[in-house]
Design a protein around this motif. Structure first.
Motif, PDB file in Angstrom:
ATOM      1  N   ASP A  46     -31.955  40.364 -13.274  1.00  0.00           N
ATOM      2  CA  ASP A  46     -30.975  40.039 -13.919  1.00  0.00           C
ATOM      3  C   ASP A  46     -29.988  41.168 -14.022  1.00  0.00           C
ATOM      4  O   ASP A  46     -28.604  41.214 -13.895  1.00  0.00           O
ATOM      5  N   ALA A  47     -30.606  42.450 -14.351  1.00  0.00           N
ATOM      6  CA  ALA A  47     -29.729  43.722 -14.452  1.00  0.00           C
ATOM      7  C   ALA A  47     -28.866  44.024 -13.195  1.00  0.00           C
ATOM      8  O   ALA A  47     -27.664  44.492 -13.419  1.00  0.00           O
ATOM      9  N   ALA A  68     -20.209  31.955 -21.601  1.00  0.00           N
ATOM     10  CA  ALA A  68     -21.067  31.496 -20.545  1.00  0.00           C
ATOM     11  C   ALA A  68     -22.401  32.167 -20.820  1.00  0.00           C
ATOM     12  O   ALA A  68     -23.630  31.681 -20.380  1.00  0.00           O
ATOM     13  N   LEU A  69     -22.316  33.301 -21.630  1.00  0.00           N
ATOM     14  CA  LEU A  69     -23.705  33.905 -21.805  1.00  0.00           C
ATOM     15  C   LEU A  69     -24.690  33.034 -22.671  1.00  0.00           C
ATOM     16  O   LEU A  69     -26.062  33.100 -22.418  1.00  0.00           O
ATOM     17  N   ALA A  70     -24.110  31.986 -23.371  1.00  0.00           N
ATOM     18  CA  ALA A  70     -24.962  30.962 -24.073  1.00  0.00           C
ATOM     19  C   ALA A  70     -25.800  30.232 -23.341  1.00  0.00           C
ATOM     20  O   ALA A  70     -26.933  29.683 -23.588  1.00  0.00           O
ATOM     21  N   HIS A  71     -25.259  30.110 -22.085  1.00  0.00           N
ATOM     22  CA  HIS A  71     -25.946  29.247 -21.134  1.00  0.00           C
ATOM     23  C   HIS A  71     -26.806  30.255 -20.018  1.00  0.00           C
ATOM     24  O   HIS A  71     -27.308  29.712 -19.172  1.00  0.00           O
ATOM     25  N   ALA A  92     -32.178  34.738 -14.936  1.00  0.00           N
ATOM     26  CA  ALA A  92     -33.706  34.335 -14.782  1.00  0.00           C
ATOM     27  C   ALA A  92     -33.973  33.038 -15.744  1.00  0.00           C
ATOM     28  O   ALA A  92     -34.436  32.123 -15.248  1.00  0.00           O
ATOM     29  N   ASP A  93     -33.606  33.160 -17.097  1.00  0.00           N
ATOM     30  CA  ASP A  93     -33.898  32.249 -18.045  1.00  0.00           C
ATOM     31  C   ASP A  93     -33.359  30.926 -17.761  1.00  0.00           C
ATOM     32  O   ASP A  93     -33.721  29.616 -17.729  1.00  0.00           O
ATOM     33  N   ARG A  95     -32.393  29.782 -14.541  1.00  0.00           N
ATOM     34  CA  ARG A  95     -33.207  29.470 -13.565  1.00  0.00           C
ATOM     35  C   ARG A  95     -34.392  28.659 -13.967  1.00  0.00           C
ATOM     36  O   ARG A  95     -34.895  27.698 -13.379  1.00  0.00           O
ATOM     37  N   ALA A  96     -35.039  29.293 -14.905  1.00  0.00           N
ATOM     38  CA  ALA A  96     -36.403  28.980 -15.141  1.00  0.00           C
ATOM     39  C   ALA A  96     -36.454  27.499 -15.664  1.00  0.00           C
ATOM     40  O   ALA A  96     -37.083  26.653 -15.678  1.00  0.00           O
ATOM     41  N   ARG A  97     -35.177  27.417 -16.740  1.00  0.00           N
ATOM     42  CA  ARG A  97     -35.122  26.052 -17.415  1.00  0.00           C
ATOM     43  C   ARG A  97     -34.609  25.031 -16.592  1.00  0.00           C
ATOM     44  O   ARG A  97     -35.440  23.807 -16.346  1.00  0.00           O
ATOM     45  N   HIS A  98     -33.810  25.409 -15.451  1.00  0.00           N
ATOM     46  CA  HIS A  98     -33.423  24.385 -14.375  1.00  0.00           C
ATOM     47  C   HIS A  98     -34.920  23.968 -13.826  1.00  0.00           C
ATOM     48  O   HIS A  98     -34.944  22.723 -13.320  1.00  0.00           O
ATOM     49  N   GLU A  99     -35.670  24.896 -13.353  1.00  0.00           N
ATOM     50  CA  GLU A  99     -36.843  24.608 -12.534  1.00  0.00           C
ATOM     51  C   GLU A  99     -37.771  23.804 -13.362  1.00  0.00           C
ATOM     52  O   GLU A  99     -38.260  22.651 -12.885  1.00  0.00           O
ATOM     53  N   ALA A 100     -37.817  23.900 -14.550  1.00  0.00           N
ATOM     54  CA  ALA A 100     -38.977  23.179 -15.418  1.00  0.00           C
ATOM     55  C   ALA A 100     -38.287  21.714 -15.424  1.00  0.00           C
ATOM     56  O   ALA A 100     -39.133  20.796 -15.219  1.00  0.00           O
ATOM     57  N   PHE A 101     -36.807  21.745 -15.513  1.00  0.00           N
ATOM     58  CA  PHE A 101     -36.228  20.227 -15.854  1.00  0.00           C
ATOM     59  C   PHE A 101     -36.554  19.468 -14.332  1.00  0.00           C
ATOM     60  O   PHE A 101     -36.617  18.173 -14.587  1.00  0.00           O
TER      61      PHE A 101
END
Length: 118
Positions: A46-47, A68-71, A92-93, A95-101
């Protein structure tokens, strides 16, 4: 970020050819709303992705879009009338939410009911 100069030249040439074509053919419609040309940072930490978008924002003289940061999207944009150039990183967060969904894809099949158009 490595830049392929041949791809960059071809992209810019394509944009110019499109603009010339549309200008010469006024009967060909253009989008009714805005159009976005987006650059997505290569997936890394991310950094590092944020640093790349910060660098692009500095080159464009733009700020980071705090909405956009809220998402968990790190984004900057430059507007040319209804045409928008944006550079973004999907953190990363998000992407992880999208992968879980996406793990539910195909597991739940909705009932299909006909909708009357009358």
């Amino acid at each position: 970020m490595s830049v392929d100069p041949d791809h960059r030249t071809a992209f810019i040439t394509g944009l110019r050819r499109l603009a010339t074509f549309l200008e010469a053919n006024p009967e060909v419609p253009v989008p009714r709303y805005s159009t976005t040309i987006g650059y997505c940072a290569e997936r890394t930490a991310d950094a590092e992705m944020c640093a790349e978008i910060d660098r692009i924002a500095a080159l464009c003289g733009t700020k980071i879009d705090s909405g956009a940061l809220a998402h968990d999207h790190y984004l900057t944009a430059l507007h040319f009338g209804p045409v928008r150039y944006e550079a973004f990183a999907i953190l990363a967060d998000a992407r992880a939410r999208h992968e879980a969904f996406s793990t539910y894809h195909g597991c739940v099949i909705p009932d299909h009911t006909a909708v009357s158009t009358a």
